[in-house]
Design a protein around this motif. Structure first.
Motif, PDB file in Angstrom:
ATOM      1  N   PRO A  39       2.235   6.714  20.039  1.00  0.00           N
ATOM      2  CA  PRO A  39       2.066   5.377  19.464  1.00  0.00           C
ATOM      3  C   PRO A  39       2.470   5.300  18.006  1.00  0.00           C
ATOM      4  CG  PRO A  39       0.235   5.849  20.919  1.00  0.00           C
ATOM      5  CD  PRO A  39       1.055   7.121  20.837  1.00  0.00           C
ATOM      6  N   ASP A  40       2.100   6.304  17.212  1.00  0.00           N
ATOM      7  CA  ASP A  40       2.450   6.279  15.800  1.00  0.00           C
ATOM      8  C   ASP A  40       3.961   6.396  15.602  1.00  0.00           C
ATOM      9  OD1 ASP A  40       1.781   6.274  12.994  1.00  0.00           O
ATOM     10  OD2 ASP A  40       2.360   8.370  12.986  1.00  0.00           O
ATOM     11  N   LEU A  45       5.472   3.033  16.490  1.00  0.00           N
ATOM     12  CA  LEU A  45       5.123   2.011  15.509  1.00  0.00           C
ATOM     13  C   LEU A  45       5.970   2.161  14.253  1.00  0.00           C
ATOM     14  CD1 LEU A  45       1.647   0.616  14.739  1.00  0.00           C
ATOM     15  CD2 LEU A  45       3.077   1.336  12.830  1.00  0.00           C
ATOM     16  N   GLU A  57       0.628  -2.214  28.633  1.00  0.00           N
ATOM     17  CA  GLU A  57       0.011  -0.916  28.320  1.00  0.00           C
ATOM     18  C   GLU A  57      -1.288  -0.759  29.089  1.00  0.00           C
ATOM     19  OE1 GLU A  57      -2.395   2.156  26.451  1.00  0.00           O
ATOM     20  OE2 GLU A  57      -2.913   0.049  26.732  1.00  0.00           O
ATOM     21  N   ARG A 100       4.545   1.987  25.888  1.00  0.00           N
ATOM     22  CA  ARG A 100       4.821   2.207  24.467  1.00  0.00           C
ATOM     23  C   ARG A 100       5.363   0.997  23.715  1.00  0.00           C
ATOM     24  NH1 ARG A 100       1.935   6.842  24.428  1.00  0.00           N
ATOM     25  NH2 ARG A 100       2.785   8.397  25.856  1.00  0.00           N
ATOM     26  N   TYR A 123       3.460  -0.697  20.757  1.00  0.00           N
ATOM     27  CA  TYR A 123       3.384  -0.053  19.446  1.00  0.00           C
ATOM     28  C   TYR A 123       4.650  -0.305  18.637  1.00  0.00           C
ATOM     29  CZ  TYR A 123      -0.483   2.154  21.855  1.00  0.00           C
ATOM     30  OH  TYR A 123      -1.641   2.359  22.570  1.00  0.00           O
ATOM     31  N   SER A 179       4.586  -3.907  17.562  1.00  0.00           N
ATOM     32  CA  SER A 179       3.581  -4.088  16.513  1.00  0.00           C
ATOM     33  C   SER A 179       4.100  -3.592  15.172  1.00  0.00           C
ATOM     34  CB  SER A 179       2.295  -3.353  16.885  1.00  0.00           C
ATOM     35  OG  SER A 179       1.692  -3.928  18.029  1.00  0.00           O
ATOM     36  N   GLY A 217      -4.775   4.233  20.124  1.00  0.00           N
ATOM     37  CA  GLY A 217      -3.378   4.336  19.722  1.00  0.00           C
ATOM     38  C   GLY A 217      -3.148   3.696  18.367  1.00  0.00           C
ATOM     39  N   PHE A 218      -3.678   2.494  18.175  1.00  0.00           N
ATOM     40  CA  PHE A 218      -3.521   1.813  16.892  1.00  0.00           C
ATOM     41  C   PHE A 218      -4.350   2.482  15.800  1.00  0.00           C
ATOM     42  CE2 PHE A 218      -2.146  -1.917  19.492  1.00  0.00           C
ATOM     43  CZ  PHE A 218      -0.915  -2.094  18.884  1.00  0.00           C
ATOM     44  N   ALA A 275      -2.547   5.571  14.751  1.00  0.00           N
ATOM     45  CA  ALA A 275      -1.360   5.240  13.968  1.00  0.00           C
ATOM     46  C   ALA A 275      -1.754   4.899  12.536  1.00  0.00           C
ATOM     47  CB  ALA A 275      -0.619   4.071  14.612  1.00  0.00           C
TER      48      ALA A 275
END
Length: 355
Positions: free
Chosen positions: A67-68, A71, A171, A188, A191, A194, A246-247, A250
């Motif tokens: 996720p990171d 992103l 997701e 994915r 992310y 976002s 995930g967020f 990140a």
């Protein structure tokens, strides 16, 4: 560009595309090391039939590792998304497609004899052709990234909240078709989108972490405990929880990268971040070679130690391959030749993860 190296959120994303942001490179460096670690540790443990202490680190990083990365890949998209389609496709699709073709051929070249021994050379050839539909081995990230870029540009006139909600629903739905591109897109895209949509807030988060390091460290410590606890309980895989983690992860890596950039510690991560795609493309060979050597010789009995050494070898070995290739005239492995540009060439052709 602020003197600290962070693009100020109040100024938006108006810095020159060529400018590098210090904390972004640190964050990317942490991410790429975690990616190499995951492949190294799981590969060693699968071959050895047992787990080691590195398995805990891989499990801890699972909720936020990719996720990171996605992103951050979307952070600077607003700078280039309105370019004409020819230039956009050259930078965001042809660029990655070229390296995918080159490196899937290299990876397949090493693995084809084993495939042929199990079946036949005809089947091995068909498997190679299939790799252009079903991403091969470790290369699925650069296979999927151009799809994200194109989808985001195609939908840029649509209501952004609606796109975000659809991506979040995909997701949460846990789509499982058996096709990597489809399944990973659904898991994915939220992310990546976002990163594109909320970039000003991401830079604002970084600025706050840089200006208030004590609060940032407190938040990081809290996140470590919560993430570790949910992973240990198995709750990190639950719907909604995985999205939140995930967020959260990140944001944690962004904060961590900012704090490291603030004090200029562990610059090895910054260097790895600056060359993250180089590492991503080439780490498989030193990783596999070191794993095979250590497990066959048994010189190091501890599986955790073997996993750690294989991870380090994957990172350092990939950078060594890059330098050797450049010195021996193998620039095409990491730089796109003139013949494969469909739009006017940039000043620098060196492979980068984002403009």
């Amino acid at each position: 560009m602020a003197p600290s190296g962070t693009i100020a959120a109040s100024g938006g994303l108006k810095a020159p595309a060529a400018a590098r942001v210090d904390w972004v490179d640190y964050a990317k460096g942490i991410c790429i090391v975690m990616v190499v670690m995951m492949h190294s540790v799981l590969g060693v443990e699968l071959a050895a039939g047992e787990t080691g202490f590195m398995h805990v680190l891989v499990a801890f990083a699972k909720p936020f590792r990719m996720p990171d990365f996605f992103l951050i890949s979307g952070l600077f998209l607003s700078l280039v998304i309105d370019r004409d389609w020819r230039t956009y496709l050259d930078r965001k699709m042809v660029h990655f497609a070229y390296f995918y073709v080159v490196w899937v051929t290299i990876q397949f070249g090493f693995k084809a004899p084993a495939f042929a021994a199990e079946t036949s050379w005809r089947d091995a050839g068909l498997l190679y052709l299939e790799s252009f539909v079903e991403p091969f081995g470790t290369l699925w990230f650069i296979y999927l990234l151009p799809i994200f870029f194109v989808v985001t540009k195609l939908t840029r006139r649509m209501p952004q909240p609606a796109i975000w909600l659809v991506a979040a629903a995909l997701e949460t739905a846990r789509i499982s078709t058996g096709w990597t591109a489809i399944d990973e897109f659904c898991a994915r895209f939220i992310y990546f989108y976002s990163g594109y949509l909320f970039a000003p807030y991401v830079f604002a988060l970084s600025d706050r972490a840089r200006n208030h390091p004590a609060w940032a460290l407190t938040a990081l410590a809290t996140w470590v405990l919560v993430n570790a606890g949910l992973v240990a309980l198995g709750a990190s895989e639950w719907k909604i929880v995985s999205l939140v983690l995930g967020f959260a992860g990140a944001c944690a890596i962004i904060t961590m990268g900012t704090l490291l950039a603030r004090v200029q510690w562990l610059n090895v991560f910054r260097f790895c971040g600056e060359h993250s795609i180089v590492i991503y493309l080439a780490f498989f060979l030193p990783m596999a070679a070191t794993r095979t050597l250590l497990l066959r010789t048994g010189i190091i009995p501890d599986i955790g130690a073997v996993s750690l050494i294989v991870t380090i070898a994957g990172v350092i070995g990939s950078l060594a391959i890059w330098q050797i290739a450049l010195r021996l005239g193998g620039n095409f492995l990491f730089e796109r030749p003139d013949a494969f540009w469909i739009a006017p060439k940039k000043t620098s052709a060196v492979l980068q993860a984002a403009e």
